[in-house]
Scaffold this motif. Structure first.
Motif, PDB file in Angstrom:
ATOM      1  N   GLY A 133      -1.808 -20.178 -50.555  1.00 18.56           N
ATOM      2  CA  GLY A 133      -2.317 -19.997 -49.205  1.00 18.56           C
ATOM      3  C   GLY A 133      -2.130 -18.574 -48.716  1.00 18.56           C
ATOM      4  N   THR A 134      -2.638 -18.313 -47.505  1.00 20.50           N
ATOM      5  CA  THR A 134      -2.552 -17.002 -46.875  1.00 20.50           C
ATOM      6  C   THR A 134      -2.036 -17.167 -45.455  1.00 20.50           C
ATOM      7  N   ILE A 135      -1.046 -16.354 -45.091  1.00 19.59           N
ATOM      8  CA  ILE A 135      -0.483 -16.359 -43.744  1.00 19.59           C
ATOM      9  C   ILE A 135      -0.690 -14.975 -43.148  1.00 19.59           C
ATOM     10  N   LEU A 136      -1.364 -14.907 -42.003  1.00 21.20           N
ATOM     11  CA  LEU A 136      -1.692 -13.641 -41.357  1.00 21.20           C
ATOM     12  C   LEU A 136      -1.088 -13.575 -39.961  1.00 21.20           C
ATOM     13  N   PHE A 137      -0.606 -12.390 -39.613  1.00 24.22           N
ATOM     14  CA  PHE A 137      -0.074 -12.139 -38.275  1.00 24.22           C
ATOM     15  C   PHE A 137      -0.853 -10.987 -37.659  1.00 24.22           C
ATOM     16  N   THR A 138      -1.363 -11.183 -36.448  1.00 27.39           N
ATOM     17  CA  THR A 138      -2.088 -10.126 -35.751  1.00 27.39           C
ATOM     18  C   THR A 138      -1.091  -9.234 -35.029  1.00 27.39           C
ATOM     19  N   GLY A 139      -0.959  -8.005 -35.530  1.00 25.33           N
ATOM     20  CA  GLY A 139      -0.008  -7.061 -34.960  1.00 25.33           C
ATOM     21  C   GLY A 139      -0.677  -6.052 -34.057  1.00 25.33           C
ATOM     22  N   ALA A 140       0.049  -4.975 -33.783  1.00 25.57           N
ATOM     23  CA  ALA A 140      -0.443  -3.895 -32.923  1.00 25.57           C
ATOM     24  C   ALA A 140       0.363  -2.650 -33.227  1.00 25.57           C
ATOM     25  N   SER A 141      -0.138  -1.504 -32.752  1.00 23.37           N
ATOM     26  CA  SER A 141       0.571  -0.248 -33.004  1.00 23.37           C
ATOM     27  C   SER A 141       1.949  -0.236 -32.367  1.00 23.37           C
ATOM     28  N   ALA A 142       2.178  -1.122 -31.391  1.00 20.55           N
ATOM     29  CA  ALA A 142       3.506  -1.234 -30.775  1.00 20.55           C
ATOM     30  C   ALA A 142       4.549  -1.741 -31.760  1.00 20.55           C
ATOM     31  N   GLY A 143       4.108  -2.279 -32.903  1.00 18.48           N
ATOM     32  CA  GLY A 143       5.031  -2.691 -33.936  1.00 18.48           C
ATOM     33  C   GLY A 143       5.403  -1.563 -34.883  1.00 18.48           C
ATOM     34  N   VAL A 144       4.809  -0.392 -34.663  1.00 19.81           N
ATOM     35  CA  VAL A 144       5.088   0.783 -35.492  1.00 19.81           C
ATOM     36  C   VAL A 144       5.810   1.851 -34.677  1.00 19.81           C
ATOM     37  N   LYS A 145       5.447   1.958 -33.389  1.00 14.41           N
ATOM     38  CA  LYS A 145       6.088   2.929 -32.506  1.00 14.41           C
ATOM     39  C   LYS A 145       6.121   2.368 -31.089  1.00 14.41           C
ATOM     40  N   PHE A 158       7.702  -5.314 -33.190  1.00 12.39           N
ATOM     41  CA  PHE A 158       8.588  -4.852 -34.254  1.00 12.39           C
ATOM     42  C   PHE A 158       9.202  -6.044 -34.977  1.00 12.39           C
ATOM     43  N   ALA A 159       9.634  -7.039 -34.222  1.00 15.03           N
ATOM     44  CA  ALA A 159      10.220  -8.239 -34.831  1.00 15.03           C
ATOM     45  C   ALA A 159       9.192  -8.986 -35.665  1.00 15.03           C
ATOM     46  N   GLN A 160       7.975  -9.094 -35.156  1.00 16.92           N
ATOM     47  CA  GLN A 160       6.912  -9.771 -35.890  1.00 16.92           C
ATOM     48  C   GLN A 160       6.594  -9.057 -37.197  1.00 16.92           C
ATOM     49  N   ARG A 161       6.572  -7.743 -37.138  1.00 15.41           N
ATOM     50  CA  ARG A 161       6.304  -6.959 -38.345  1.00 15.41           C
ATOM     51  C   ARG A 161       7.422  -7.154 -39.378  1.00 15.41           C
ATOM     52  N   GLY A 162       8.662  -7.144 -38.915  1.00 16.15           N
ATOM     53  CA  GLY A 162       9.776  -7.375 -39.825  1.00 16.15           C
ATOM     54  C   GLY A 162       9.720  -8.761 -40.444  1.00 16.15           C
ATOM     55  N   LEU A 163       9.348  -9.748 -39.651  1.00 18.06           N
ATOM     56  CA  LEU A 163       9.174 -11.111 -40.165  1.00 18.06           C
ATOM     57  C   LEU A 163       8.149 -11.128 -41.280  1.00 18.06           C
ATOM     58  N   ALA A 164       7.000 -10.497 -41.055  1.00 18.54           N
ATOM     59  CA  ALA A 164       5.931 -10.496 -42.055  1.00 18.54           C
ATOM     60  C   ALA A 164       6.360  -9.779 -43.326  1.00 18.54           C
ATOM     61  N   GLN A 165       7.058  -8.659 -43.186  1.00 15.41           N
ATOM     62  CA  GLN A 165       7.525  -7.934 -44.365  1.00 15.41           C
ATOM     63  C   GLN A 165       8.477  -8.783 -45.192  1.00 15.41           C
ATOM     64  N   SER A 166       9.424  -9.431 -44.508  1.00 14.12           N
ATOM     65  CA  SER A 166      10.395 -10.268 -45.214  1.00 14.12           C
ATOM     66  C   SER A 166       9.719 -11.454 -45.893  1.00 14.12           C
ATOM     67  N   MET A 167       8.789 -12.091 -45.178  1.00 12.90           N
ATOM     68  CA  MET A 167       8.079 -13.233 -45.747  1.00 12.90           C
ATOM     69  C   MET A 167       7.247 -12.814 -46.952  1.00 12.90           C
ATOM     70  N   ALA A 168       6.614 -11.637 -46.878  1.00 14.04           N
ATOM     71  CA  ALA A 168       5.784 -11.182 -47.988  1.00 14.04           C
ATOM     72  C   ALA A 168       6.635 -11.001 -49.245  1.00 14.04           C
ATOM     73  N   ARG A 169       7.781 -10.375 -49.114  1.00 11.09           N
ATOM     74  CA  ARG A 169       8.645 -10.156 -50.277  1.00 11.09           C
ATOM     75  C   ARG A 169       9.144 -11.479 -50.861  1.00 11.09           C
ATOM     76  N   GLU A 170       9.376 -12.436 -49.992  1.00  9.95           N
ATOM     77  CA  GLU A 170       9.894 -13.737 -50.448  1.00  9.95           C
ATOM     78  C   GLU A 170       8.805 -14.630 -51.026  1.00  9.95           C
ATOM     79  N   LEU A 171       7.623 -14.600 -50.409  1.00  7.37           N
ATOM     80  CA  LEU A 171       6.604 -15.601 -50.727  1.00  7.37           C
ATOM     81  C   LEU A 171       5.504 -15.134 -51.663  1.00  7.37           C
ATOM     82  N   HIS A 172       5.259 -13.834 -51.746  1.00  9.99           N
ATOM     83  CA  HIS A 172       4.225 -13.367 -52.669  1.00  9.99           C
ATOM     84  C   HIS A 172       4.466 -13.870 -54.092  1.00  9.99           C
ATOM     85  N   PRO A 173       5.690 -13.780 -54.616  1.00  9.81           N
ATOM     86  CA  PRO A 173       5.904 -14.270 -55.984  1.00  9.81           C
ATOM     87  C   PRO A 173       5.714 -15.784 -56.131  1.00  9.81           C
TER      88      PRO A 173
END
Length: 236
Positions: A133-145, A158-173
């Protein structure tokens, strides 16, 4: 997606008239059975009739409601997308702590709830074309600066972006594609902007939706976990 199983389901949390409506139309055209959520679904009836989507009244921060909805979806959940966010603007010294808490809950905690429930569901499913499956989160530039007068929104993104990064590393494999999309600009909403493109100053929701579909279709050898979308006329 010409071989799309008719039981493949797609879920958009926090649907409305802009990007989520365009994404819903693209998913419907690709053969997915749609489920759209909002706290008030009365404004989604036309979109439901157009796409065949089933509507669900849901507050994205309702942990039990989110878990129950996703666990009980029919067929096979192939796509889950989280769109809601909450903005509270003002000087850092003036914020009502309760307003800040609610803002972060909508933007970040709700994203976690959907992400967790969708991951649980997808991990139990058989893979199709090497993915579950695919899980997508709609972010914004406020998650970068962070921007002035907008600390709560930055906190949530920022928290949402961190969540997505962590999930990607865990779930991609494990065969689940996770991506955070930095939509850097204002999306044209027909309820607000009408049909004007305002000389290129607004992002077109149909164009963004096609980029979401590209993420859905990406080969696993080249999965993106973060994408930035911005106007062609912007200097940066």
């Amino acid at each position: 997606m010409s071989n799309m199983n008719e039981q493949s389901q797609a879920l958009i949390v926090g649907a409305g008239a802009g990007l989520s409506a365009s994404f819903a139309r693209a998913l419907s055209k690709a053969g997915y059975s749609l489920h759209l959520t909002a706290r008030d679904v009365s404004d989604l009836k036309d979109l439901s009739a157009e796409t065949g989507a089933e509507l669900h009244s849901l507050d994205g921060t309702d942990a039990a409601g989110m878990a129950s909805l996703i666990a009980d979806l029919p067929g096979t959940l192939r796509i889950a997308c989280y769109n809601p966010s909450a903005r509270v603007r003002g000087p850092i010294t003036d914020f009502d702590p309760e307003d800040v808490r609610k803002s972060v809950e909508v933007t970040a905690y709700g994203a976690f709830l959907m992400g967790q429930a969708a991951a649980r569901r997808m991990l139990m499913q058989e893979a199709q074309d090497d993915r579950r499956g695919t899980i997508l989160f709609t972010g914004a530039s406020a998650g970068v600066k962070g921007y002035p007068l907008s600390a709560p929104f930055a906190m949530g993104k920022f928290a949402q972006r961190g969540l997505a990064q962590s999930m990607a590393r865990e779930l991609h494999p494990k065969g689940i594609h996770v991506a955070w999309v930095n939509v850097d600009g204002t999306i044209r909403n027909p309820d607000v902007h009408g049909n004007s493109d305002d000389q290129g100053s607004l992002l077109h929701p149909d164009a963004i939706a096609q980029e979401y579909m590209n993420l859905v279709r990406q080969h696993r050898s080249a999965w993106s976990n973060e994408v930035t979308i911005r106007l062609w006329v912007e200097t940066f």
